[in-house]
Design a protein around this motif. Structure first.
Motif, mmCIF file in Angstrom:
data_model
loop_
_atom_site.group_PDB
_atom_site.id
_atom_site.type_symbol
_atom_site.label_atom_id
_atom_site.label_comp_id
_atom_site.label_asym_id
_atom_site.label_seq_id
_atom_site.Cartn_x
_atom_site.Cartn_y
_atom_site.Cartn_z
ATOM 1 N N VAL A 158 27.948 -39.545 10.550
ATOM 2 C CA VAL A 158 28.225 -38.425 11.452
ATOM 3 C C VAL A 158 28.893 -37.347 10.620
ATOM 4 N N SER A 159 28.407 -36.130 10.737
ATOM 5 C CA SER A 159 28.977 -35.046 9.936
ATOM 6 C C SER A 159 30.353 -34.656 10.468
ATOM 7 N N ASN A 160 31.133 -34.057 9.610
ATOM 8 C CA ASN A 160 32.473 -33.618 9.990
ATOM 9 C C ASN A 160 32.440 -32.534 11.057
ATOM 10 N N GLU A 161 31.395 -31.717 11.030
ATOM 11 C CA GLU A 161 31.325 -30.627 11.993
ATOM 12 C C GLU A 161 31.159 -31.138 13.414
ATOM 13 N N SER A 162 30.425 -32.228 13.587
ATOM 14 C CA SER A 162 30.240 -32.750 14.940
ATOM 15 C C SER A 162 31.484 -33.488 15.406
ATOM 16 N N GLN A 163 32.308 -33.958 14.472
ATOM 17 C CA GLN A 163 33.536 -34.638 14.850
ATOM 18 C C GLN A 163 34.597 -33.653 15.326
ATOM 19 N N ASN A 164 34.666 -32.493 14.713
ATOM 20 C CA ASN A 164 35.707 -31.536 15.036
ATOM 21 C C ASN A 164 35.080 -30.200 15.425
ATOM 22 N N PRO A 165 35.018 -29.923 16.724
ATOM 23 C CA PRO A 165 34.399 -28.657 17.147
ATOM 24 C C PRO A 165 35.234 -27.444 16.753
ATOM 25 N N ASN A 166 36.520 -27.645 16.418
ATOM 26 C CA ASN A 166 37.360 -26.507 16.016
ATOM 27 C C ASN A 166 36.875 -25.886 14.719
ATOM 28 N N THR A 167 36.279 -26.687 13.834
ATOM 29 C CA THR A 167 35.815 -26.121 12.575
ATOM 30 C C THR A 167 34.654 -25.161 12.803
ATOM 31 N N ILE A 168 33.783 -25.485 13.735
ATOM 32 C CA ILE A 168 32.673 -24.581 14.050
ATOM 33 C C ILE A 168 33.210 -23.296 14.651
ATOM 34 N N LEU A 169 34.162 -23.429 15.573
ATOM 35 C CA LEU A 169 34.765 -22.249 16.183
ATOM 36 C C LEU A 169 35.512 -21.421 15.146
ATOM 37 N N ASP A 170 36.222 -22.089 14.231
ATOM 38 C CA ASP A 170 36.929 -21.373 13.171
ATOM 39 C C ASP A 170 35.962 -20.619 12.268
ATOM 40 N N LYS A 171 34.849 -21.264 11.918
ATOM 41 C CA LYS A 171 33.851 -20.584 11.090
ATOM 42 C C LYS A 171 33.300 -19.353 11.807
ATOM 43 N N PHE A 172 33.072 -19.474 13.096
ATOM 44 C CA PHE A 172 32.596 -18.329 13.869
ATOM 45 C C PHE A 172 33.636 -17.211 13.873
ATOM 46 N N LYS A 173 34.900 -17.587 14.065
ATOM 47 C CA LYS A 173 35.975 -16.581 14.076
ATOM 48 C C LYS A 173 36.090 -15.882 12.722
#
Length: 133
Positions: free
Chosen positions: A3-18
């Motif tokens: 399982v990738s880290n991005e799917s484990q922590n949705p905050n990282t995706i949101l942070d990348k978007f920000k």
């Protein structure tokens, strides 16, 4: 199953978007400031509107950056630094003056000592090599 880290922590995706949004806003500020620049008269309405727009968009980008995980840790660091800064015992004016004068005196003495040794070594080298004659 991996399982990738991005799917484990949705905050990282949101942070990348920000952070992407912050970069877009900064690029927009740079582009807009260049595109709408005119004569160098500060009192022209175009210049004043441009300055206000740059400040507002920059503050918006800063606010968005501070809502990311890195931004929050940076704010925490600033708060802790401010607490530590309050604990510092600052020297009095008299202590500062005395320390400054002491440093200046030592610097002058060291400079004179180096100048003296340089002159002495120069004289010795000139004497030994007969350049000075």
């Amino acid at each position: 199953m991996l399982v990738s880290n991005e799917s484990q922590n949705p905050n990282t995706i949101l942070d990348k978007f920000k952070w992407s949004l912050v970069l877009v806003l900064i690029a927009f500020v740079v582009w807009g400031n260049f595109y709408f620049s005119g004569p160098n008269d500060i009192y022209q309405p175009n210049t004043i509107v441009r300055i206000i727009a740059v400040v507002i968009i920059s503050l918006l980008a800063l606010f968005i950056a501070m809502t990311t995980n890195i931004g929050k840790s940076f704010l925490s660091f600033l708060q802790e630094s401010r607490k530590e800064l309050r604990k510092v015992v600052w020297p009095t004016r008299k202590e500062t003056t005395q320390t400054t004068l002491l440093v200046a005196a030592i610097t002058i003495v060291a400079g004179l000592a180096l100048w003296g040794m340089d002159s002495l070594f120069r004289s010795v080298v000139f004497y030994l090599t007969l350049i000075g004659r």
